[in-house]
Motif scaffolding. Structure first.
Motif: not given
Lengths: 331, 331
Positions: A28-42
């Motif tokens: 279920e948490l894989t839904k959050y992975t792409p946006p969280a990855d992007a945000e962590y870069l910034f």
């Protein structure tokens, strides 16, 4: 050479199949992975969720490598939402909010053509902007399964890698065969019809990267592991000359014995670069475990390292910066 | 010099006040104007709606000028959704989907700070990408009213222009005074507090352009008429040195006797360029009427012409191309 790093975000329902993906603490948490990855870069932490993406056993997202390389080399980053459940809370180019469907039950991406067309427009504008090289990374949980389905549908015998040291190849095979039965095809059955393969078994990340690559006419670095093999195979099938393309990945993908990165890359006819990252001396187990086959690649980690190396830094510099970022994260 | 044209889209509930805006055939249709303008730059027709935006009397959107200039000079365009009701059906950077509220009833944009922060991140990445000049246009129905409210709140006696030859200055004044009463301020009451002015009376386009301008450190061309005066006033209030900024607009705005473009620009201390476009010889009434005070500016028409002129084309070339595009549209 003026390079731009693009991070393309995608989701597919395939990541919700238990056992398929460890790109998140739970399916279920894989839904959050792409946006969280992007945000962590910034930012120091993601915004959409309070912690960086981890495997079920707590290994940190490869976004930490990308972030480290960027902090050294200061290359520009543009986030692209190819198709995800959730929008990242950072500026991003919106291509679609379409998530790839579970191809065992239905065609994965009937909208592939439309996504390609939109991404192509973006690629054209980036070309006009004077960018000379696109380095395209991705964050797509479940993406090695869709990639393997594409390779098989197009007649490549390749095996894709996994973010787990126990590559669930048997499960992937069953899932793909179920998809092939649903679609009424066999191995190689969509050879010569890349677009249909993408519609039947792909994900929105792939469609977006294909479109970007068609619109942008300069050098393209496909920054990922075996998932980018599928993208390259589609591009080749569409008649693109692959001489302006390269795959940049990590040593961990290339050395993965459960996958066939080098062999399949050769079959497709695309050159590759493997970032020589070594976490064996890390003081953190979460990072040392990369050497045991955890995580391996993602968020364009290999391509970001490529950019850092081109800017005069060494892979060791990147590793040191990763160590520093991880210390900050867990303190 | 490597220039990038940004089209920032915004909506405000103010455009729904009857009589305020003619940037759409009806107040309700002003919701479609920003995305339709953006789409028309990339396609022969908008996608979200079947026809290009027009005034209630059928005058075509100034996007036709921007499109003409781009077809000549081939500059890159990036669409930015600052905050609109509807997403454009072309690739665009998503900043927010927040629409400015009717400031007679409540603060217009409590989220101004967050929008600025996000747009600033984008500006920083564009800077890193090697872009040397941003030309920032906008499509924001009702935006001259929010602009005038900002100018008055900051103590500038300016009058903004209008897309109508009958600038509804009396209505604008009443609407703004009602807003000032609601907020408990008088003329000049937010001098020295630009951010609060933006929160109370602004729109998401302004916040986005402010953020972009703060993040990007190169040359910035604010491509618009009196709305960009409000943006410049906010930037000045935030302590920005305006010497790297310029407003590019059209002759029709500068010559508008119902507004105070030149006087207010001088007061703020920003230089300006006025595209010398002349539609008086057009074979189409919809275009000839620009000379009577219809439409005047928008979608960065003046700034796009500036880019075409820098690329070696004349305003007459742009006019000829507009004529050609309009013929195609109505045939």
């Amino acid at each position: 050479m003026k390079s731009l790093f693009l991070l393309v975000l995608g989701n597919t329902e395939v990541s919700l199949i238990p056992g398929i993906s460890v790109a998140g603490a739970t399916p279920e948490l894989t839904k959050y992975t792409p946006p969280a990855d992007a945000e962590y870069l910034f930012y120091d932490k993601p915004k959409i969720i309070d912690a960086i993406p981890v495997t079920p056993e707590g290994h940190p997202t490869p976004a930490i490598i990308t972030k480290a390389a960027r902090e050294l080399a200061n290359f520009p980053i543009l986030v692209v939402r190819g198709g995800t459940y959730l929008a990242p809370k950072v500026p991003h180019v919106h291509i679609s909010s379409i998530v790839g469907r579970d191809f065992r039950r239905e065609p994965a991406l009937p909208e592939a053509g439309e996504i390609i067309e939109r991404a192509k427009l973006l690629g054209q504008e980036l070309e006009r902007s004077g960018i000379e090289e696109l380095v395209i990374g991705e964050s797509t949980p479940g993406g090695t399964t869709t990639a393997q389905a594409i390779l098989w549908a197009l007649g490549y015998e390749g095996k894709t890698s996994s973010a787990s040291p126990n590559n669930p190849q048997e499960l992937k095979r069953r899932v793909i065969e179920e998809g092939f039965r649903r679609a009424g095809i066999e191995f190689g059955g969509l050879k010569g019809n890349s677009l249909e393969a993408l519609r039947q078994f792909g994900d929105p990340m792939m469609a977006t990267v294909v479109g970007l690559s068609l619109g942008f006419k300069g050098d393209v670095v496909l920054a990922g592991g075996t998932q980018m093999l599928a993208v390259a195979a589609i591009l080749k099938g569409l008649g693109e000359d692959l001489s302006r393309f390269m795959i940049a990945t990590t040593r961990w993908v290339v050395e993965d014995k459960s996958a066939t990165f080098i062999k399949t890359a050769r079959e497709i006819g695309i050159i590759s670069y493997a970032a020589d990252l070594d976490f064996s001396k890390s003081e953190f187990k979460g990072l040392r475990d990369y050497e045991k086959g955890y995580v391996k690649e993602g968020v364009g980690a290999g391509g970001a390292t490529w950019l850092a190396v081109k800017a005069g830094f060494s892979p060791e510099d990147v590793v040191r910066k990763v160590e520093e970022l991880y210390r900050k994260l867990i303190s």
